[in-house]
Scaffold this active site. Structure first.
Site, PDB file in Angstrom:
ATOM      1  N   HIS A   1      -9.602  13.815   1.261  1.00  0.00           N
ATOM      2  CA  HIS A   1      -9.090  14.912   0.448  1.00  0.00           C
ATOM      3  C   HIS A   1      -9.553  16.217   1.075  1.00  0.00           C
ATOM      4  CE1 HIS A   1      -8.189  12.579  -3.342  1.00  0.00           C
ATOM      5  NE2 HIS A   1      -9.007  11.721  -2.757  1.00  0.00           N
TER       6      HIS A   1
ATOM      7  N   CYS B   1       0.842  -1.202   0.000  1.00  0.00           N
ATOM      8  CA  CYS B   1       0.000   0.000   0.000  1.00  0.00           C
ATOM      9  C   CYS B   1       0.877   1.252   0.000  1.00  0.00           C
ATOM     10  CB  CYS B   1      -0.925  -0.024   1.214  1.00  0.00           C
ATOM     11  SG  CYS B   1      -1.773   1.537   1.481  1.00  0.00           S
TER      12      CYS B   1
ATOM     13  N   HIS C   1      -8.548   7.777   3.116  1.00  0.00           N
ATOM     14  CA  HIS C   1      -7.935   9.107   3.135  1.00  0.00           C
ATOM     15  C   HIS C   1      -9.006  10.148   2.852  1.00  0.00           C
ATOM     16  CE1 HIS C   1      -7.666   7.472  -0.961  1.00  0.00           C
ATOM     17  NE2 HIS C   1      -7.829   8.711  -1.386  1.00  0.00           N
TER      18      HIS C   1
ATOM     19  N   ASP D   1      -1.340  16.305  -1.969  1.00  0.00           N
ATOM     20  CA  ASP D   1      -1.665  15.399  -3.069  1.00  0.00           C
ATOM     21  C   ASP D   1      -0.682  15.652  -4.212  1.00  0.00           C
ATOM     22  OD1 ASP D   1      -4.525  13.762  -3.955  1.00  0.00           O
ATOM     23  OD2 ASP D   1      -3.075  14.285  -5.520  1.00  0.00           O
TER      24      ASP D   1
ATOM     25  N   CYS E   1       0.602   3.344   3.145  1.00  0.00           N
ATOM     26  CA  CYS E   1       1.325   2.721   4.272  1.00  0.00           C
ATOM     27  C   CYS E   1       2.814   3.015   4.139  1.00  0.00           C
ATOM     28  CB  CYS E   1       1.077   1.216   4.313  1.00  0.00           C
ATOM     29  SG  CYS E   1      -0.540   0.738   4.958  1.00  0.00           S
TER      30      CYS E   1
ATOM     31  N   HIS F   1      -3.836   0.808   8.443  1.00  0.00           N
ATOM     32  CA  HIS F   1      -4.402   0.484   7.131  1.00  0.00           C
ATOM     33  C   HIS F   1      -5.880   0.114   7.262  1.00  0.00           C
ATOM     34  CE1 HIS F   1      -4.265  -0.591   2.890  1.00  0.00           C
ATOM     35  NE2 HIS F   1      -5.121  -1.538   3.223  1.00  0.00           N
TER      36      HIS F   1
ATOM     37  N   ASN G   1     -13.410   9.290  -1.099  1.00  0.00           N
ATOM     38  CA  ASN G   1     -13.975   8.427  -2.130  1.00  0.00           C
ATOM     39  C   ASN G   1     -14.065   7.002  -1.591  1.00  0.00           C
ATOM     40  OD1 ASN G   1     -14.146  10.462  -4.156  1.00  0.00           O
ATOM     41  ND2 ASN G   1     -11.936  10.300  -4.461  1.00  0.00           N
TER      42      ASN G   1
ATOM     43  N   HIS H   1      -6.646   2.839   0.846  1.00  0.00           N
ATOM     44  CA  HIS H   1      -6.267   3.153   2.234  1.00  0.00           C
ATOM     45  C   HIS H   1      -7.044   4.434   2.548  1.00  0.00           C
ATOM     46  CE1 HIS H   1      -2.876   3.534   5.440  1.00  0.00           C
ATOM     47  NE2 HIS H   1      -3.783   4.472   5.709  1.00  0.00           N
TER      48      HIS H   1
HETATM   49  P1  AMP Z   1      -8.549   8.452  -4.533  1.00  0.00           P
HETATM   50  O1  AMP Z   1      -9.076   8.460  -5.927  1.00  0.00           O
HETATM   51  O2  AMP Z   1      -9.509   9.061  -3.562  1.00  0.00           O
HETATM   52  O3  AMP Z   1      -8.067   7.088  -4.109  1.00  0.00           O
HETATM   53  O4  AMP Z   1      -7.324   9.445  -4.554  1.00  0.00           O
HETATM   54  C1  AMP Z   1      -6.012   9.068  -4.395  1.00  0.00           C
HETATM   55  C2  AMP Z   1      -5.211  10.349  -4.421  1.00  0.00           C
HETATM   56  O5  AMP Z   1      -3.902  10.061  -4.029  1.00  0.00           O
HETATM   57  C3  AMP Z   1      -5.139  11.022  -5.792  1.00  0.00           C
HETATM   58  O6  AMP Z   1      -5.626  12.352  -5.685  1.00  0.00           O
HETATM   59  C4  AMP Z   1      -3.647  10.978  -6.124  1.00  0.00           C
HETATM   60  O7  AMP Z   1      -3.211  12.121  -6.815  1.00  0.00           O
HETATM   61  C5  AMP Z   1      -3.020  10.866  -4.758  1.00  0.00           C
HETATM   62  N1  AMP Z   1      -1.722  10.208  -4.722  1.00  0.00           N
HETATM   63  C6  AMP Z   1      -1.377   9.026  -5.278  1.00  0.00           C
HETATM   64  N2  AMP Z   1      -0.089   8.720  -5.009  1.00  0.00           N
HETATM   65  C7  AMP Z   1       0.387   9.742  -4.249  1.00  0.00           C
HETATM   66  C8  AMP Z   1       1.644  10.027  -3.657  1.00  0.00           C
HETATM   67  N3  AMP Z   1       2.689   9.185  -3.778  1.00  0.00           N
HETATM   68  N4  AMP Z   1       1.782  11.183  -2.957  1.00  0.00           N
HETATM   69  C9  AMP Z   1       0.747  12.035  -2.829  1.00  0.00           C
HETATM   70  N5  AMP Z   1      -0.481  11.813  -3.362  1.00  0.00           N
HETATM   71  C10 AMP Z   1      -0.652  10.692  -4.072  1.00  0.00           C
END
Ligand code: AMP
Length: 114
Positions: A102, A4, A100, A30, A7, A46, A87, A98
């Site tokens: 936004h 992940c 999160h 992000d 993680c 997680h 989401n 995982h």
């Molecule tokens: P979701 O569609 O809600 O799962 O959004 C995942 C978010 O994680 C997206 O907005 C990506 O741009 C962001 N994301 C993915 N990998 C990374 C990373 N390594 N560092 C920061 N943000 C990330």
């Protein structure tokens, strides 16, 4: 969860633009921002999505929202207004499995979202 990416970020094995970190909760920018300010707040633990939260997570959830507010103040979007969203699953295009949140701000955020 070894594979992940969130993680890995929480364990410091992957780089991130970290904005906040404590024993339970982290926040980082992000990588693909959708607004002038766009950061993610998540538990170190997680948990796949909001669907997996239980009453035992009440304190954790409240900590997450505390961190959302702390970072929003620091990023100067608390006063002007912001959007907080999570989401859940495929139809919502949850890419990272995982939990999160936004947090977006710094511009007019339209409704409904796409
Ligand atoms: P979701 O569609 O809600 O799962 O959004 C995942 C978010 O994680 C997206 O907005 C990506 O741009 C962001 N994301 C993915 N990998 C990374 C990373 N390594 N560092 C920061 N943000 C990330």
């Amino acid at each position: 969860m070894e594979e992940c990416i969130f993680c890995k970020i929480a364990r410091g094995e992957m780089a991130s633009d970290m904005l906040y970190s404590d024993d339970d909760v982290i926040a980082f920018r992000d990588i693909n921002p959708q607004a002038p300010v766009h950061f993610l707040v998540l538990p170190r633990e997680h948990i796949v999505s909001a669907l997996d939260l239980t009453p035992d997570d009440a304190v954790l959830l409240s900590r997450i929202f505390e961190v959302i507010n702390i970072v929003a103040e620091k990023e100067d979007i608390a006063e002007s207004g912001m959007r907080v969203l999570t989401n859940v699953g495929r139809a919502a295009e949850q890419i990272v499995l995982h939990l999160h949140f936004h947090v977006l701000g710094g511009r007019r955020l339209h409704w409904p979202p796409g």
